[in-house]
Design an enzyme around this catalytic site. Structure first.
Site, short mmCIF file in Angstrom:
data_model
loop_
_atom_site.label_atom_id
_atom_site.label_comp_id
_atom_site.label_asym_id
_atom_site.label_seq_id
_atom_site.Cartn_x
_atom_site.Cartn_y
_atom_site.Cartn_z
N SER A 148 0.84 -1.19 0.00
CA SER A 148 0.00 0.00 0.00
C SER A 148 0.88 1.24 0.00
O SER A 148 1.96 1.24 0.58
CB SER A 148 -0.88 0.02 1.25
N TYR A 162 -2.03 -0.05 10.59
CA TYR A 162 -2.13 -0.53 9.20
C TYR A 162 -0.94 -0.02 8.38
O TYR A 162 -0.27 -0.80 7.72
CB TYR A 162 -3.44 -0.07 8.56
#
Length: 178
Positions: A148, A162
């Site tokens: 990501s 995250y």
């Protein structure tokens, strides 16, 4: 046009079809990659926690597609699926599986942090270990991980566990690459 295996000397063996496993292949980017590789004639293993996501999808019943239901955080299940599908060789492992929980979600439900790290970090290591051992034994293979942008940005506005897990995933990829 097909997807063929390199013989290591720049030539391609047009009789050999690639065997590709996609962990996280039941939805999103993983499923889109599966559609792409299926169109090129690859043998595919689509893996995910919930195979019902494939219900009604043309790949679910395609002849060159096998499905595996497991959680990437389950090291034994990952190893078993890699060994089962990779019995005839594993040319490419793609890991798109991941879990997202934002900072507010973690504050409201702290145990989600362990689940997130088990998936995004521990599961990735389990997949690398299983596929890496198989690929070293066969003398070929590649591993691709989708992480990501959150893992690259130091000042990510919604910084959370995250984004830290995705930074760790990128670091793990660099380490295994070496």
């Amino acid at each position: 046009m097909g997807l063929w295996l390199s013989q290591g000397d720049g030539r391609f063996d047009e009789s050999a079809v690639m065997n590709i496993m996609i962990i996280g292949g039941t939805s999103g980017i993983g499923l889109a990659l599966a559609v792409h590789y299926a169109a090129q004639g690859a043998h595919l293993a689509l893996c995910g926690r919930d195979l019902a996501r494939l219900d009604g999808h043309p790949l679910a019943s395609a002849q060159r597609v096998r499905t595996y239901a497991f959680d990437i955080a389950d090291r034994a299940a990952v190893a078993g699926a890699v060994q089962d599908f990779g019995g005839d060789g594993l040319d490419l492992l793609i890991v798109t599986a991941g879990q997202y929980v934002d900072a507010a979600g973690l504050a409201a439900e702290p145990p989600l942090g362990l689940r997130l790290t088990q998936t995004n970090i521990g599961g990735l290591v389990a997949a690398f270990d299983a596929a890496g051992a198989l690929m070293r034994g066969q003398g070929r293979g590649q591993i691709v991980v989708v992480a990501s942008i959150a893992g690259l940005l130091k000042a990510y506005p919604a910084d959370s566990l995250y984004s830290a897990s995705k930074r760790a995933a990128i670091g793990i990829c660099d380490t295994y690459r070496k």
